[in-house]
Design a protein around this motif. Structure first.
Motif, PDB file in Angstrom:
ATOM      1  N   ARG A  34      44.330  31.364  36.204  1.00 18.44           N
ATOM      2  CA  ARG A  34      45.375  32.193  35.327  1.00 18.44           C
ATOM      3  C   ARG A  34      46.672  31.208  34.861  1.00 18.44           C
ATOM      4  O   ARG A  34      47.282  30.597  35.799  1.00 18.44           O
ATOM      5  CB  ARG A  34      45.800  33.499  36.178  1.00 18.44           C
TER       6      ARG A  34
ATOM      7  N   GLU B  66      38.131  51.372  39.007  1.00 16.46           N
ATOM      8  CA  GLU B  66      37.357  50.441  38.655  1.00 16.46           C
ATOM      9  C   GLU B  66      38.210  49.386  37.959  1.00 16.46           C
ATOM     10  O   GLU B  66      39.052  49.671  36.883  1.00 16.46           O
ATOM     11  CB  GLU B  66      36.362  50.959  37.504  1.00 16.46           C
ATOM     12  N   GLY B  67      38.095  47.777  38.108  1.00 18.69           N
ATOM     13  CA  GLY B  67      38.688  46.970  37.267  1.00 18.69           C
ATOM     14  C   GLY B  67      40.030  46.535  38.148  1.00 18.69           C
ATOM     15  O   GLY B  67      40.449  45.431  37.829  1.00 18.69           O
ATOM     16  N   LEU B  68      40.437  47.297  39.246  1.00 17.92           N
ATOM     17  CA  LEU B  68      41.577  46.884  39.980  1.00 17.92           C
ATOM     18  C   LEU B  68      41.287  45.168  40.784  1.00 17.92           C
ATOM     19  O   LEU B  68      40.229  45.172  41.142  1.00 17.92           O
ATOM     20  CB  LEU B  68      42.079  47.800  40.989  1.00 17.92           C
ATOM     21  N   GLY B  69      42.404  44.556  41.000  1.00 16.55           N
ATOM     22  CA  GLY B  69      42.321  43.329  41.639  1.00 16.55           C
ATOM     23  C   GLY B  69      42.064  43.977  43.103  1.00 16.55           C
ATOM     24  O   GLY B  69      42.515  44.994  43.499  1.00 16.55           O
TER      25      GLY B  69
ATOM     26  N   GLU C 168      35.294  52.546  43.481  1.00 18.51           N
ATOM     27  CA  GLU C 168      35.484  51.000  42.804  1.00 18.51           C
ATOM     28  C   GLU C 168      34.890  50.866  41.786  1.00 18.51           C
ATOM     29  O   GLU C 168      34.915  49.743  40.748  1.00 18.51           O
ATOM     30  CB  GLU C 168      34.979  49.885  43.693  1.00 18.51           C
TER      31      GLU C 168
ATOM     32  N   ALA D 258      46.378  44.029  43.030  1.00 17.61           N
ATOM     33  CA  ALA D 258      46.777  45.355  42.938  1.00 17.61           C
ATOM     34  C   ALA D 258      47.753  45.714  44.082  1.00 17.61           C
ATOM     35  O   ALA D 258      48.010  45.171  45.284  1.00 17.61           O
ATOM     36  CB  ALA D 258      45.704  46.387  43.251  1.00 17.61           C
TER      37      ALA D 258
ATOM     38  N   PRO E 122      36.710  54.626  36.837  1.00 18.46           N
ATOM     39  CA  PRO E 122      37.908  54.964  36.529  1.00 18.46           C
ATOM     40  C   PRO E 122      38.658  55.727  37.514  1.00 18.46           C
ATOM     41  O   PRO E 122      37.988  56.915  38.088  1.00 18.46           O
ATOM     42  CB  PRO E 122      38.137  55.365  35.100  1.00 18.46           C
TER      43      PRO E 122
ATOM     44  N   ASP F 118      50.243  42.219  37.479  1.00 20.97           N
ATOM     45  CA  ASP F 118      48.637  42.407  36.691  1.00 20.97           C
ATOM     46  C   ASP F 118      47.815  42.992  37.683  1.00 20.97           C
ATOM     47  O   ASP F 118      47.181  42.473  38.515  1.00 20.97           O
ATOM     48  CB  ASP F 118      48.189  41.345  35.947  1.00 20.97           C
ATOM     49  N   GLN F 119      47.680  44.454  37.532  1.00 17.39           N
ATOM     50  CA  GLN F 119      46.606  45.054  38.456  1.00 17.39           C
ATOM     51  C   GLN F 119      45.541  44.642  38.352  1.00 17.39           C
ATOM     52  O   GLN F 119      44.537  45.049  39.378  1.00 17.39           O
ATOM     53  CB  GLN F 119      47.078  46.585  38.437  1.00 17.39           C
ATOM     54  N   HIS F 120      44.966  44.219  37.498  1.00 17.26           N
ATOM     55  CA  HIS F 120      43.637  43.616  37.217  1.00 17.26           C
ATOM     56  C   HIS F 120      43.348  42.370  37.869  1.00 17.26           C
ATOM     57  O   HIS F 120      42.203  42.113  38.262  1.00 17.26           O
ATOM     58  CB  HIS F 120      43.271  43.471  35.821  1.00 17.26           C
ATOM     59  N   VAL F 121      44.560  41.708  38.533  1.00 18.78           N
ATOM     60  CA  VAL F 121      44.469  40.251  39.101  1.00 18.78           C
ATOM     61  C   VAL F 121      44.602  40.741  40.599  1.00 18.78           C
ATOM     62  O   VAL F 121      43.681  40.439  41.342  1.00 18.78           O
ATOM     63  CB  VAL F 121      45.686  39.498  38.676  1.00 18.78           C
TER      64      VAL F 121
END
Length: 277
Positions: free
Chosen positions: A151, A130-133, A124, A166, A127, A161-164
């Motif tokens: 949002r 890292e940064g995935l929701g 987590e 996944a 990369p 949006d995978q950052h929100v």
């Protein structure tokens, strides 16, 4: 691109077939296959495959001190490599095992965007994880409410949006919005509590149903072979009978039912997606 249910079922199949196998070698076949330079994949040679898993849209292969993180992109596949040809068609990378078997990562076409990261330590914090929701199937209504409140984008885009969050892609976003009877273009931050609850339930139901279907397959199938409204554009809505409409974008298509989702309004089929007058 394969989504959470497809990847989860595939990880389970791989675990059944290759769990416990001893890694004999890893070879990137294309120049862009390996996305990391440290640690060296060779540190895993001689170790057994502890598990196959999934995080978001990534496959995870835990071998000894490292985890191979694999992204299939749009058309990539990770499957047994019976021929083990020197130059396999579409070959990206190959794992070989002491018992003579092998796994081959393939991708059709010429872009070769699929790839492998070798990660040691906390996934987590590095990369590409890292940064995935949070994974979509891990959220309840309260969790969704907290995410969406921050949002003001269109719901369909927020879901993808995978950052929100996944694991959800184009197909599942269409299925979820339809199941929850929500406009894909609704402002995510303005959903009412009962709408958020409907969304949370729809996510769980759509993922569970898709996963159950995927578990009946021997391998990962193409998106067109899956059920749901995603592939029924122009046909009657299975709930109300209205014609399922689309809004076409360059990279994806939004499928929706005017009666069930947009109060009877038909959306303009262009990238602005404004309501037709």
């Amino acid at each position: 691109m394969p989504e959470l249910p497809e990847l989860q079922a595939h990880a389970e199949r791989l675990g059944e077939d290759f769990g416990g196998a001893t890694l004999a070698g890893f070879r990137p076949i294309t120049f862009t296959a390996l996305k990391t330079y440290q640690p060296d994949p060779a540190v895993a040679v001689g170790s057994t495959v502890a598990s196959f898993g999934r995080r978001g849209k990534y496959l995870l292969m835990e071998v000894g001190p490292v985890t191979f993180v694999i992204h299939l992109m749009q058309g990539g596949r990770l499957k047994p490599d019976e021929k083990q040809a020197a130059k396999p068609r579409g070959g990206i990378a190959r794992w070989t095992f002491d018992d003579g078997r092998a796994l081959l990562l393939t991708e059709p076409g010429t872009e070769r965007r699929a790839g492998v990261w070798v990660v040691e330590g906390d996934l987590e914090a590095q990369p590409p994880i890292e940064g995935l929701g949070p994974d979509a199937d891990s959220l309840d209504a309260a969790g969704w409410g907290a995410l969406l409140a921050e949002r003001s984008s269109r719901l369909h885009g927020v879901l993808r949006d995978q950052h929100v969050v996944a694991g959800i892609g184009r197909r599942l976003a269409n299925e979820i919005c339809h199941r929850a009877m929500l406009s894909p273009f609704a402002n995510a931050s303005k959903l009412k509590p009962e709408q958020v609850a409907a969304l949370a339930a729809a996510v769980q139901e759509c993922i569970a149903e898709s996963l159950a279907e995927e578990r009946t397959q021997d391998e990962m199938v193409k998106s067109a072979a899956r059920g749901g409204v995603h592939h029924l554009a122009g046909q009657p809505c299975p709930r109300c009978g209205d014609v399922l409409r689309t809004v076409e974008y360059r990279a994806y298509t939004v499928v929706y039912c005017p009666t069930c989702q947009t109060d009877g309004k038909v959306l303009a089929d262009n990238t602005t997606s404004k309501f037709l007058k």
